[in-house]
Design an enzyme around this catalytic site. Structure first.
Site, mmCIF file in Angstrom:
data_model
loop_
_atom_site.group_PDB
_atom_site.id
_atom_site.type_symbol
_atom_site.label_atom_id
_atom_site.label_comp_id
_atom_site.label_asym_id
_atom_site.label_seq_id
_atom_site.Cartn_x
_atom_site.Cartn_y
_atom_site.Cartn_z
ATOM 1 C CB CYS A 89 -3.918 -0.414 8.758
ATOM 2 S SG CYS A 89 -3.291 -0.575 7.109
ATOM 3 C CB SER A 95 8.607 6.664 10.301
ATOM 4 O OG SER A 95 8.062 6.206 11.514
ATOM 5 C CB CYS A 118 6.481 -5.293 9.672
ATOM 6 S SG CYS A 118 7.690 -4.431 10.678
ATOM 7 C CB CYS A 167 4.583 -2.101 16.859
ATOM 8 S SG CYS A 167 6.312 -1.828 16.428
ATOM 9 C CB CYS A 192 2.596 7.305 3.636
ATOM 10 S SG CYS A 192 3.123 6.028 4.764
ATOM 11 N N GLY A 231 6.045 -2.004 6.856
ATOM 12 C CA GLY A 231 7.444 -2.406 7.009
ATOM 13 C C GLY A 231 8.259 -1.397 7.771
ATOM 14 C CD GLU A 232 12.144 0.218 11.157
ATOM 15 O OE1 GLU A 232 11.267 0.532 11.966
ATOM 16 O OE2 GLU A 232 12.992 1.033 10.696
ATOM 17 C CD GLU A 257 -2.661 -0.886 2.665
ATOM 18 O OE1 GLU A 257 -3.517 -1.732 2.856
ATOM 19 O OE2 GLU A 257 -2.330 -0.027 3.511
ATOM 20 C CB SER A 268 7.224 4.517 16.408
ATOM 21 O OG SER A 268 6.896 4.740 15.075
ATOM 22 C CG LEU A 269 9.299 7.691 22.667
ATOM 23 C CD1 LEU A 269 10.645 6.981 22.771
ATOM 24 C CD2 LEU A 269 9.421 9.121 23.215
ATOM 25 C CG HIS A 270 4.174 4.737 20.386
ATOM 26 N ND1 HIS A 270 3.529 5.713 19.666
ATOM 27 C CD2 HIS A 270 4.666 3.864 19.474
ATOM 28 C CE1 HIS A 270 3.613 5.439 18.372
ATOM 29 N NE2 HIS A 270 4.295 4.338 18.230
ATOM 30 C CG ASN A 309 -8.537 8.390 15.400
ATOM 31 O OD1 ASN A 309 -7.558 7.799 14.995
ATOM 32 N ND2 ASN A 309 -9.112 9.375 14.730
ATOM 33 C CB CYS A 363 1.593 -2.193 13.890
ATOM 34 S SG CYS A 363 2.026 -2.114 12.167
HETATM 35 S S1 SF4 Z 1 4.753 -0.139 13.567
HETATM 36 FE FE1 SF4 Z 1 6.285 -0.290 11.921
HETATM 37 S S2 SF4 Z 1 7.910 -1.493 12.820
HETATM 38 FE FE2 SF4 Z 1 6.137 -1.785 14.128
HETATM 39 S S3 SF4 Z 1 5.160 -3.636 13.331
HETATM 40 FE FE3 SF4 Z 1 4.212 -1.900 12.318
HETATM 41 S S4 SF4 Z 1 5.307 -1.618 10.397
HETATM 42 FE FE4 SF4 Z 1 6.559 -2.901 11.754
#
Ligand code: SF4
Length: 342
Positions: free
Chosen positions: A331, A190, A110, A114, A103, A158-159, A90, A213-215, A289, A117
């Site tokens: 997503c 990211s 992945c 997380c 994006c 993906g990362e 996507e 991505s800290l959170h 949300n 995700c």
């Molecule tokens: S947030 Fe990013 S790194 Fe984490 S599972 Fe999803 S795609 Fe992978």
């Protein structure tokens, strides 16, 4: 045959010179492919017959196949593309008044799992090639012309830093002034927090932006949200982001999705402020949300208290909404919640 979009200018030059063609032909072919966007080697009018013949035999100019397009009520658009092996990826376009942010995905699936995700849940299938990453840009740019894609975020499925070489190759192709000439300040990667790769990225001095991505600013909480934290805890992650920020002379963005009862207390805000001030970063706060019944967004009152704590401590932050919720454009990550102010 090799997909020509996998080739940087240098790759093309190396390939052509090693096959007996002059070095300058690398630049010529690069311009035809990426600047003039010619999809037929015979139309490359300033090349010799012999070179055109070689290109025809050696390379393909492939396009991604669009299989589905959805449009959100907020005008965000999600595109589903089929790859040559039948897998799908996507890309999402977020149009705004003064910019349009694309994006892109960098992997099919992945590895990092997380918590919220969707991309991580089905596991990892494979890395995308640079051609498949660049292909997302070309496909959306063509579909939306004359509207221009002004910003690119590597934040889809993906990362990106787990597919380091192809991500960097695609960025080098995007930024090359002889081709697409995309501004480095409008490209952002990211990451979930891959420390060695963030350091590697810093060394490359590409001039692009980084968001993490800290959170949560607390290891206990982040361990639960992002399992990668057990391998690279916050202290190590902060050292790496400081290194990046020092080289890029730019703030690193820390993405924080706010979830009631998990990371929205006064104490959470204070810890986040301390972290931001220590590493000279800014937070991108997004109240959750999504659709999970067990997870709730903070109330407005909780949000006000949280953000006031950050203000009181002079921490730099923005508060924004996730885009494209009705088409699940969010997503992927807590993720495709786009850093629209980068
Ligand atoms: S947030 Fe990013 S790194 Fe984490 S599972 Fe999803 S795609 Fe992978």
């Amino acid at each position: 045959m090799e997909a020509i979009y996998n080739f940087t200018e240098k790759d093309l030059k190396d390939k052509l010179t090693s096959n007996g063609f002059p070095g300058y032909t690398g630049r010529q072919v690069f311009e035809w492919v990426y600047k003039k966007r010619v999809s037929n080697f015979d139309s490359m009018s300033n090349l010799s017959k012999k070179l055109k013949e070689f290109l025809r035999k050696s390379f393909s100019i492939t396009k991604l196949k669009l299989i589905k397009k959805e449009k959100s009520t907020d005008k965000t658009e999600k595109y589903l593309f089929e790859l040559e092996d039948g897998m799908a990826i996507e890309a999402v376009l977020i149009p705004e008044k003064e910019r349009s942010t694309l994006c892109v995905s960098t992997q099919v699936g992945c590895k990092f799992k997380c918590l919220f995700c969707v991309s991580g849940q089905d596991g990892f299938k494979r890395n995308l090639t640079a051609s498949e990453i660049i292909g997302q840009y070309f496909a959306v740019a063509d579909l939306k012309a004359p509207l221009k894609v002004t910003n690119i975020v590597f934040m889809g499925i993906g990362e990106p830093l787990d597919n380091f070489d192809n991500t960097i190759k695609s960025i080098n192709i995007l930024m090359n002034s002889a081709g697409i000439n995309f501004s480095k300040r409008r490209i952002s990667i990211s990451t979930c927090g891959l420390v060695p790769e963030i350091k590697e990225l810093a060394k490359l001095k590409l001039g692009i932006k980084l968001s993490v991505s800290l959170h949560s600013a607390e290891n206990d909480i982040r361990d639960k949200l992002m399992p990668i934290n057990k391998k690279y805890p916050i202290e190590e992650l902060m050292l790496a982001t400081r290194e990046f920020s020092k080289v890029s002379k730019d703030l690193v963005t820390f993405e924080c999705v706010l979830i009631e009862g998990i990371n929205t207390s006064v104490d959470d805000a204070r810890k986040l402020a301390k972290l931001l001030n220590r590493v000279n970063g800014k937070a991108n706060l997004i109240p959750y949300n999504g659709s999970s019944p067990e997870i709730k967004a903070p109330t407005q009152e909780q949000l006000d208290i949280f953000t006031q704590e950050l203000k009181d401590r002079s921490a730099f932050f923005t508060l924004r909404k996730s885009r494209g919720q009705d088409i699940n454009a969010a997503c992927g990550q807590l993720k495709v919640k786009y850093l629209l102010d980068q």
